[in-house]
Design a protein around this motif. Structure first.
Motif, PDB file in Angstrom:
ATOM      1  N   GLY A 149     -12.050 -31.217  11.107  1.00 56.23           N
ATOM      2  CA  GLY A 149     -12.231 -30.805   9.728  1.00 56.23           C
ATOM      3  C   GLY A 149     -13.668 -30.535   9.340  1.00 56.23           C
ATOM      4  O   GLY A 149     -13.941 -30.161   8.200  1.00 56.23           O
ATOM      5  N   THR A 150     -14.590 -30.733  10.266  1.00 57.30           N
ATOM      6  CA  THR A 150     -16.007 -30.502   9.989  1.00 57.30           C
ATOM      7  C   THR A 150     -16.438 -29.158  10.579  1.00 57.30           C
ATOM      8  O   THR A 150     -16.069 -28.820  11.704  1.00 57.30           O
ATOM      9  CB  THR A 150     -16.874 -31.623  10.591  1.00 57.30           C
ATOM     10  OG1 THR A 150     -16.527 -32.859   9.962  1.00 57.30           O
ATOM     11  CG2 THR A 150     -18.353 -31.347  10.384  1.00 57.30           C
ATOM     12  N   THR A 151     -17.188 -28.414   9.818  1.00 57.63           N
ATOM     13  CA  THR A 151     -17.741 -27.149  10.293  1.00 57.63           C
ATOM     14  C   THR A 151     -19.103 -27.414  10.911  1.00 57.63           C
ATOM     15  O   THR A 151     -19.978 -28.028  10.276  1.00 57.63           O
ATOM     16  CB  THR A 151     -17.916 -26.146   9.136  1.00 57.63           C
ATOM     17  OG1 THR A 151     -16.660 -25.974   8.472  1.00 57.63           O
ATOM     18  CG2 THR A 151     -18.397 -24.803   9.652  1.00 57.63           C
ATOM     19  N   TYR A 152     -19.293 -26.972  12.142  1.00 55.28           N
ATOM     20  CA  TYR A 152     -20.556 -27.165  12.844  1.00 55.28           C
ATOM     21  C   TYR A 152     -21.269 -25.821  12.992  1.00 55.28           C
ATOM     22  O   TYR A 152     -20.671 -24.839  13.463  1.00 55.28           O
ATOM     23  CB  TYR A 152     -20.325 -27.778  14.225  1.00 55.28           C
ATOM     24  CG  TYR A 152     -19.881 -29.230  14.172  1.00 55.28           C
ATOM     25  CD1 TYR A 152     -20.818 -30.257  14.180  1.00 55.28           C
ATOM     26  CD2 TYR A 152     -18.529 -29.558  14.100  1.00 55.28           C
ATOM     27  CE1 TYR A 152     -20.417 -31.591  14.118  1.00 55.28           C
ATOM     28  CE2 TYR A 152     -18.112 -30.893  14.026  1.00 55.28           C
ATOM     29  CZ  TYR A 152     -19.066 -31.892  14.040  1.00 55.28           C
ATOM     30  OH  TYR A 152     -18.663 -33.209  13.970  1.00 55.28           O
ATOM     31  N   VAL A 153     -22.517 -25.789  12.577  1.00 52.56           N
ATOM     32  CA  VAL A 153     -23.367 -24.609  12.758  1.00 52.56           C
ATOM     33  C   VAL A 153     -24.333 -24.933  13.883  1.00 52.56           C
ATOM     34  O   VAL A 153     -25.220 -25.783  13.729  1.00 52.56           O
ATOM     35  CB  VAL A 153     -24.135 -24.265  11.469  1.00 52.56           C
ATOM     36  CG1 VAL A 153     -25.049 -23.059  11.679  1.00 52.56           C
ATOM     37  CG2 VAL A 153     -23.169 -24.013  10.318  1.00 52.56           C
ATOM     38  N   PHE A 154     -24.151 -24.282  15.021  1.00 50.94           N
ATOM     39  CA  PHE A 154     -24.952 -24.571  16.201  1.00 50.94           C
ATOM     40  C   PHE A 154     -26.097 -23.568  16.322  1.00 50.94           C
ATOM     41  O   PHE A 154     -25.876 -22.363  16.436  1.00 50.94           O
ATOM     42  CB  PHE A 154     -24.093 -24.525  17.461  1.00 50.94           C
ATOM     43  CG  PHE A 154     -23.084 -25.646  17.559  1.00 50.94           C
ATOM     44  CD1 PHE A 154     -23.496 -26.955  17.786  1.00 50.94           C
ATOM     45  CD2 PHE A 154     -21.727 -25.396  17.417  1.00 50.94           C
ATOM     46  CE1 PHE A 154     -22.571 -27.985  17.873  1.00 50.94           C
ATOM     47  CE2 PHE A 154     -20.801 -26.416  17.503  1.00 50.94           C
ATOM     48  CZ  PHE A 154     -21.222 -27.715  17.731  1.00 50.94           C
ATOM     49  N   GLY A 155     -27.327 -24.078  16.316  1.00 46.60           N
ATOM     50  CA  GLY A 155     -28.494 -23.222  16.463  1.00 46.60           C
ATOM     51  C   GLY A 155     -28.694 -22.777  17.896  1.00 46.60           C
ATOM     52  O   GLY A 155     -27.943 -23.145  18.803  1.00 46.60           O
ATOM     53  N   PRO A 156     -29.727 -21.962  18.136  1.00 48.59           N
ATOM     54  CA  PRO A 156     -29.985 -21.441  19.475  1.00 48.59           C
ATOM     55  C   PRO A 156     -30.645 -22.468  20.379  1.00 48.59           C
ATOM     56  O   PRO A 156     -31.075 -23.533  19.933  1.00 48.59           O
ATOM     57  CB  PRO A 156     -30.929 -20.268  19.198  1.00 48.59           C
ATOM     58  CG  PRO A 156     -31.626 -20.633  17.936  1.00 48.59           C
ATOM     59  CD  PRO A 156     -30.638 -21.417  17.119  1.00 48.59           C
ATOM     60  N   GLY A 157     -30.700 -22.127  21.664  1.00 50.84           N
ATOM     61  CA  GLY A 157     -31.402 -22.960  22.624  1.00 50.84           C
ATOM     62  C   GLY A 157     -30.489 -23.647  23.606  1.00 50.84           C
ATOM     63  O   GLY A 157     -29.288 -23.808  23.383  1.00 50.84           O
ATOM     64  N   SER A 158     -31.067 -24.055  24.738  1.00 49.01           N
ATOM     65  CA  SER A 158     -30.272 -24.619  25.830  1.00 49.01           C
ATOM     66  C   SER A 158     -29.727 -26.006  25.510  1.00 49.01           C
ATOM     67  O   SER A 158     -28.638 -26.367  25.976  1.00 49.01           O
ATOM     68  CB  SER A 158     -31.113 -24.672  27.106  1.00 49.01           C
ATOM     69  OG  SER A 158     -32.287 -25.450  26.898  1.00 49.01           O
ATOM     70  N   THR A 159     -30.459 -26.797  24.722  1.00 46.60           N
ATOM     71  CA  THR A 159     -29.978 -28.145  24.406  1.00 46.60           C
ATOM     72  C   THR A 159     -28.715 -28.075  23.558  1.00 46.60           C
ATOM     73  O   THR A 159     -27.705 -28.726  23.855  1.00 46.60           O
ATOM     74  CB  THR A 159     -31.063 -28.944  23.664  1.00 46.60           C
ATOM     75  OG1 THR A 159     -32.258 -28.965  24.451  1.00 46.60           O
ATOM     76  CG2 THR A 159     -30.604 -30.365  23.407  1.00 46.60           C
ATOM     77  N   VAL A 160     -28.752 -27.284  22.495  1.00 51.54           N
ATOM     78  CA  VAL A 160     -27.565 -27.124  21.650  1.00 51.54           C
ATOM     79  C   VAL A 160     -26.476 -26.391  22.423  1.00 51.54           C
ATOM     80  O   VAL A 160     -25.278 -26.692  22.281  1.00 51.54           O
ATOM     81  CB  VAL A 160     -27.917 -26.377  20.357  1.00 51.54           C
ATOM     82  CG1 VAL A 160     -26.674 -26.165  19.493  1.00 51.54           C
ATOM     83  CG2 VAL A 160     -28.959 -27.151  19.557  1.00 51.54           C
TER      84      VAL A 160
END
Length: 356
Positions: A224-235
């Protein structure tokens, strides 16, 4: 310092919030997507900081939005020494302006743009065998070189108070490869730059071991949570642990096993963002920026909509940073983000780090 040359790349950074990761050859597309100029406002901010400290400087600049308008808005009465031919400025205009500055024997070239603009300025300095230092006001999508102030205001302060220089790197990134998710950095020049604490470092491209961090985060992802994933190898490693094919240098939005937007623009993120929402970002190695470098799509409007911001990084990366930074173009948002934060460094571990 008595004389300064100021040149603004007015289209720098326009591709950021609309997800283009740069404006090389993409200006018209950026405009169609609703992109607005970013560089002029940041140029004015830098010049206002400079004017507060050195109001009597002789300012040489290019006509219109390549520097004249911003210098006048900051309080200066500049001398225009270069006038671009067409309505749309380009790299040749930046170089033409810098050549004109050198003829005026300026003490410093202050440019506003990203890595591409830095390359243009450095090429002229090298061609003319000039020892004139250069300093960048960060305004582009790609800001990986170590010739920029941390923020526009920092660049203005540095331009006012510097008393010595050191050689620093100008790097450029292949934008086409960057849009495909690959960072190809190339050292293009080594140039004299004013020495100051508020200069950013070059981006470090190495990746630490983040497997434990990624797996721990994935196990705790809430339905139920919206996740906004930024750029980069870790994310990106977190996304892979969730079964997502990440866009390594873009922004992805995910909820309950479904990718709602991939390599999304600001508008696309806002269109699918539902509460509760969590933004997941990792600082840029060597620089420490959490927002404002390479992830302009995660704009102040997106940040305001988020219930939580999760910063993730390996211990190795944090050891090389000391502090974190933000530069969103919105001082109120930046101030709200500053202070001590918990950075997730492993499956069960977190580390207090300060955003300055």
């Amino acid at each position: 310092m008595d004389r300064i040359g100021v040149v603004v790349n007015p289209i720098a950074g326009m591709g950021g919030r609309v997800g283009l990761k740069g404006t090389d050859g993409k200006v018209e597309e950026a405009r169609r997507l609703g992109a607005e100029p970013r560089a002029p406002g940041r140029a004015t901010e830098a010049l206002e900081a400079l004017f507060d400290r050195e109001p009597d400087l002789e300012v040489y600049t290019a006509a219109g939005e390549m520097g004249e308008e911003e210098a006048r808005e900051a309080g200066y009465d500049p001398e225009v020494v270069y006038d671009p031919d067409g309505e749309e400025t380009n790299a040749a205009d930046t170089k033409g302006a810098v050549r004109a500055f050198l003829e005026c024997d300026v003490d410093l070239v202050l440019f506003v743009g990203g890595d591409g603009t830095a390359v243009n300025v450095a090429e002229v300095l090298e061609e003319e065998e000039a020892e004139t230092p250069m300093l960048g006001v960060p305004a582009g999508v790609k800001v990986y070189s170590s010739v920029f102030g941390v923020t526009p205001a920092d660049a203005g302060r540095i331009a006012a108070v510097w008393d010595r220089v050191e050689n620093r790197e100008v790097n450029d990134i292949d934008e086409e490869a960057y849009r495909e998710g690959e960072v190809r950095a190339e050292l293009r020049a080594v140039v004299p730059v004013p020495v100051a604490e508020d200069l950013q470092s070059s981006k470090q491209l190495a990746r630490g071991n983040v497997d434990s961090l990624a797996n721990g985060f994935a196990r705790e992802a809430e339905s139920g949570t919206t996740y906004v994933f930024g750029p980069g190898s870790t994310v990106g490693a977190i996304e892979e642990a969730l079964g997502i094919d990440p866009s390594p240098l873009g922004v992805d939005v995910w909820r309950d096993g479904e990718v709602l937007a991939r390599d999304a623009s600001e508008e696309e993120i806002l269109a699918v963002l539902e509460e509760p929402a969590v933004i997941v970002v990792s600082p840029i190695g060597g620089q420490g920026f959490v927002f404002g470098r390479g992830n302009h799509q995660i704009s102040p409007a997106v940040i305001d909509r988020a219930d939580e911001i999760e910063i993730v990084a390996s211990e190795e990366k944090l050891d090389g940073l000391g502090t974190l930074r933000v530069d969103t173009d919105d001082e109120e948002v930046d101030e709200s983000l500053r202070g001590w934060v918990q950075v997730r460094t492993g499956r069960f571990t977190r580390r207090l780090t300060k955003i300055v």
